[in-house]
Design an enzyme around this catalytic site. Structure first.
Site, short mmCIF file in Angstrom:
data_model
loop_
_atom_site.label_atom_id
_atom_site.label_comp_id
_atom_site.label_asym_id
_atom_site.label_seq_id
_atom_site.Cartn_x
_atom_site.Cartn_y
_atom_site.Cartn_z
N TYR A 51 3.08 -7.42 7.05
CA TYR A 51 3.25 -7.20 8.49
C TYR A 51 2.63 -8.33 9.33
O TYR A 51 2.66 -8.30 10.54
CB TYR A 51 2.69 -5.85 8.90
CG TYR A 51 3.67 -4.70 8.72
CD1 TYR A 51 4.83 -4.84 7.96
CD2 TYR A 51 3.45 -3.48 9.32
CE1 TYR A 51 5.72 -3.79 7.79
CE2 TYR A 51 4.34 -2.42 9.16
CZ TYR A 51 5.47 -2.59 8.40
OH TYR A 51 6.35 -1.55 8.25
N VAL A 106 0.84 -1.20 0.00
CA VAL A 106 0.00 0.00 0.00
C VAL A 106 0.87 1.25 0.00
O VAL A 106 0.62 2.20 -0.75
CB VAL A 106 -0.96 0.01 1.22
CG1 VAL A 106 -1.68 1.34 1.35
CG2 VAL A 106 -1.95 -1.13 1.12
N ASP A 107 1.90 1.26 0.83
CA ASP A 107 2.77 2.43 0.94
C ASP A 107 3.40 2.78 -0.40
O ASP A 107 3.41 3.94 -0.82
CB ASP A 107 3.84 2.15 1.99
CG ASP A 107 4.57 3.40 2.48
OD1 ASP A 107 4.01 4.51 2.37
OD2 ASP A 107 5.70 3.25 2.97
#
Length: 167
Positions: free
Chosen positions: A121, A32-33
């Site tokens: 994550y 996403v980043d």
């Protein structure tokens, strides 16, 4: 606040704010980043450097311009990395809560969320959706819509099944 589910690209959402699942440094990355920084262009990175020279702590949030995206703002949250031992669920709920608080400070009425910390994550999609829904259900939020944007059919099915259980 209405909770909606969309299968698609977070960076293409026409909302006031999109939430970026960022890393602590807030300098772009993968997932996403990386997508947010790519879609927003160099303005997003420049604003991150200026506003957050030391990054942000896990569970916290801050905003920048959305650059070239249709949204007005990006609200960056630093999700917990389960693989790095950050297994405290309150860090995950803090991301969603802090994002909504920042949206309210900005005057945003609509916000689009990814599944924070799901993926690299190590948090499951279910855990991420449930954390979001828990925070949304706290009530008192002065927003019109919280949109959960799922990337891909499988993710969308998980999100829809979780949202359907609580509404």
């Amino acid at each position: 606040m209405d909770v909606t589910v969309v299968e698609g690209d977070l960076t293409a959402q026409e909302v006031d704010a999109v939430v970026n699942a960022a890393n602590r440094r807030m300098r772009g990355g993968g997932g996403v980043d990386g997508a947010v920084h790519a879609a927003g262009g160099p303005e997003v990175l420049d604003d991150c450097r200026r506003r957050f020279p030391d990054g942000l702590a896990t569970g916290d949030a801050g905003w920048t311009t959305a650059g070239r995206m249709p949204a007005r703002w990006v609200v960056h949250v630093v999700g917990p990395d389960r693989h790095a031992g950050e297994t405290d669920r309150t860090l995950l709920t803090s991301c969603y809560r802090r994002a909504l608080e920042v949206c309210e400070e900005l005057g945003a009425r609509t916000v689009a969320f990814p599944l924070v910390s799901a993926g690299v994550y190590g948090w499951s999609r279910e855990e991420s959706v449930d954390a979001a829904l828990e925070v949304f259900a706290e009530g008192g939020w002065d927003l019109d819509e919280a949109r959960i944007v799922a990337y891909g059919r499988d993710a969308a099915q998980v999100v829809r099944s979780r949202v359907g259980r609580t509404t």
